[in-house]
Design an enzyme around this catalytic site. Sequence first.
Site, PDB file in Angstrom:
ATOM      1  N   GLY A  17     -11.081  19.501   7.214  1.00 39.82           N
ATOM      2  CA  GLY A  17     -11.381  18.958   8.539  1.00 39.82           C
ATOM      3  C   GLY A  17     -12.838  18.608   8.770  1.00 39.82           C
ATOM      4  N   ARG A  70      13.339  13.959   6.876  1.00 41.30           N
ATOM      5  CA  ARG A  70      12.012  13.432   7.168  1.00 41.30           C
ATOM      6  C   ARG A  70      12.010  12.657   8.491  1.00 41.30           C
ATOM      7  NH1 ARG A  70       7.198  13.154   4.076  1.00 41.30           N
ATOM      8  NH2 ARG A  70       5.746  11.864   5.231  1.00 41.30           N
ATOM      9  N   MET A  95      -2.268  14.541   4.977  1.00 40.99           N
ATOM     10  CA  MET A  95      -1.648  14.172   3.701  1.00 40.99           C
ATOM     11  C   MET A  95      -0.170  13.825   3.840  1.00 40.99           C
ATOM     12  SD  MET A  95      -4.315  14.207   1.960  1.00 40.99           S
ATOM     13  CE  MET A  95      -3.809  14.025   0.242  1.00 40.99           C
ATOM     14  N   ILE A  97       2.485  10.479   5.182  1.00 37.54           N
ATOM     15  CA  ILE A  97       2.661   9.136   5.723  1.00 37.54           C
ATOM     16  C   ILE A  97       3.475   9.278   7.012  1.00 37.54           C
ATOM     17  CG2 ILE A  97       3.650   6.854   5.307  1.00 37.54           C
ATOM     18  CD1 ILE A  97       1.415   7.502   3.385  1.00 37.54           C
ATOM     19  N   HIS A 112      -9.741   6.811   3.657  1.00 38.64           N
ATOM     20  CA  HIS A 112      -9.347   7.026   2.266  1.00 38.64           C
ATOM     21  C   HIS A 112     -10.592   7.048   1.379  1.00 38.64           C
ATOM     22  CE1 HIS A 112      -6.796   6.963  -1.247  1.00 38.64           C
ATOM     23  NE2 HIS A 112      -7.496   5.957  -1.726  1.00 38.64           N
ATOM     24  N   ASP A 144      -0.168   1.484   8.099  1.00 35.97           N
ATOM     25  CA  ASP A 144       1.182   0.936   8.247  1.00 35.97           C
ATOM     26  C   ASP A 144       2.129   1.867   7.497  1.00 35.97           C
ATOM     27  OD1 ASP A 144       0.850   0.345   5.585  1.00 35.97           O
ATOM     28  OD2 ASP A 144       0.617  -1.822   5.889  1.00 35.97           O
ATOM     29  N   ASP A 148      -1.598   3.650   2.069  1.00 35.22           N
ATOM     30  CA  ASP A 148      -2.947   3.074   2.084  1.00 35.22           C
ATOM     31  C   ASP A 148      -2.929   1.553   1.962  1.00 35.22           C
ATOM     32  OD1 ASP A 148      -3.977   5.661   2.282  1.00 35.22           O
ATOM     33  OD2 ASP A 148      -4.028   5.911   0.110  1.00 35.22           O
TER      34      ASP A 148
HETATM   35  C1  GRF Z   1     -11.148  12.839   2.899  1.00 33.37           C
HETATM   36  O1  GRF Z   1     -11.893  12.370   1.795  1.00 33.37           O
HETATM   37  C2  GRF Z   1      -9.971  11.954   3.157  1.00 33.37           C
HETATM   38  O2  GRF Z   1     -10.231  10.603   2.980  1.00 33.37           O
HETATM   39  C3  GRF Z   1      -9.015  12.451   2.122  1.00 33.37           C
HETATM   40  O3  GRF Z   1      -9.147  13.848   2.166  1.00 33.37           O
HETATM   41  C4  GRF Z   1     -10.458  14.146   2.598  1.00 33.37           C
HETATM   42  C5  GRF Z   1     -10.343  15.018   3.819  1.00 33.37           C
HETATM   43  O4  GRF Z   1     -11.514  15.731   4.038  1.00 33.37           O
HETATM   44  N1  GRF Z   1      -7.680  11.977   2.327  1.00 33.37           N
HETATM   45  P1  GRF Z   1     -11.711  16.656   5.321  1.00 33.37           P
HETATM   46  O5  GRF Z   1     -10.438  17.491   5.486  1.00 33.37           O
HETATM   47  O6  GRF Z   1     -11.954  15.750   6.488  1.00 33.37           O
HETATM   48  O7  GRF Z   1     -12.892  17.504   4.998  1.00 33.37           O
END
Ligand code: GRF
Length: 211
Positions: A17, A70, A95, A97, A112, A144, A148
């Site tokens: 986070g 889902r 993590m 979609i 990303h 979408d 990604d």
């Molecule tokens: C980021 O690099 C994000 O793009 C990827 O996971 C990381 C998350 O980092 N999907 P955090 O949890 O905000 O520290």
Amino acid sequence: MCVSKVGRLVVLVSGSGTNLQALLDASADPSYGARVVAVGADREGIEGLVRASKAGIPTFVEKVGDYATRTEWDVAIAARISAYEPDLVVSAGFMKILGKPTLQAFPLLNTHPALLPSFPGAHGVRDALAHGVKVTGCTVMLADEGVDTGPIVAQEAVPVLPDDDEAVLHERIKTVERRLLVEIVGRMAREGWTVSGRSVRIGNHTGGEST
Ligand code: GRF
């Protein structure tokens, strides 16, 4: 598609986070134009939820495994998000979609750690390293239903150095990613944005129509 300004943010997290923290820090200043009204997660026990609680922001958790399908999870998380009436949902290291129930209800911004369309998916940093690229970076895009694949809002390059491993490179990318995400969310909040096909434009928002 024509979208106006952002005020209320729901941020979704799955891990440490630090992107959320950057948004929380930025939105402490009222002139930022947006504030985090809730933080959602797909798992418990993560630092992202602790950061939200420390900031006094309400949280919710919806685990895919708690639902028979889902689709049921998609409906459930959309309902949790909807309760906070966000102007923008930010997937900041979330993590999963998100499905139609969320995508059709709210604009969803994603971040990303690679220069899309190269190296999409859960291992963007690892895949870029394995490919031997000399420059990678980060991408902020509208989400979408693909992995990604949504319209790109902003990108920034980050060099790959000879002794990088995945963790070191990811940290270098995240330093840039946090700044870019804060900048883009703030600009979207203050200036508005429009989407035409795959082209996203922030600012110069006339309030008129677009496609
Ligand atoms: C980021 O690099 C994000 O793009 C990827 O996971 C990381 C998350 O980092 N999907 P955090 O949890 O905000 O520290």
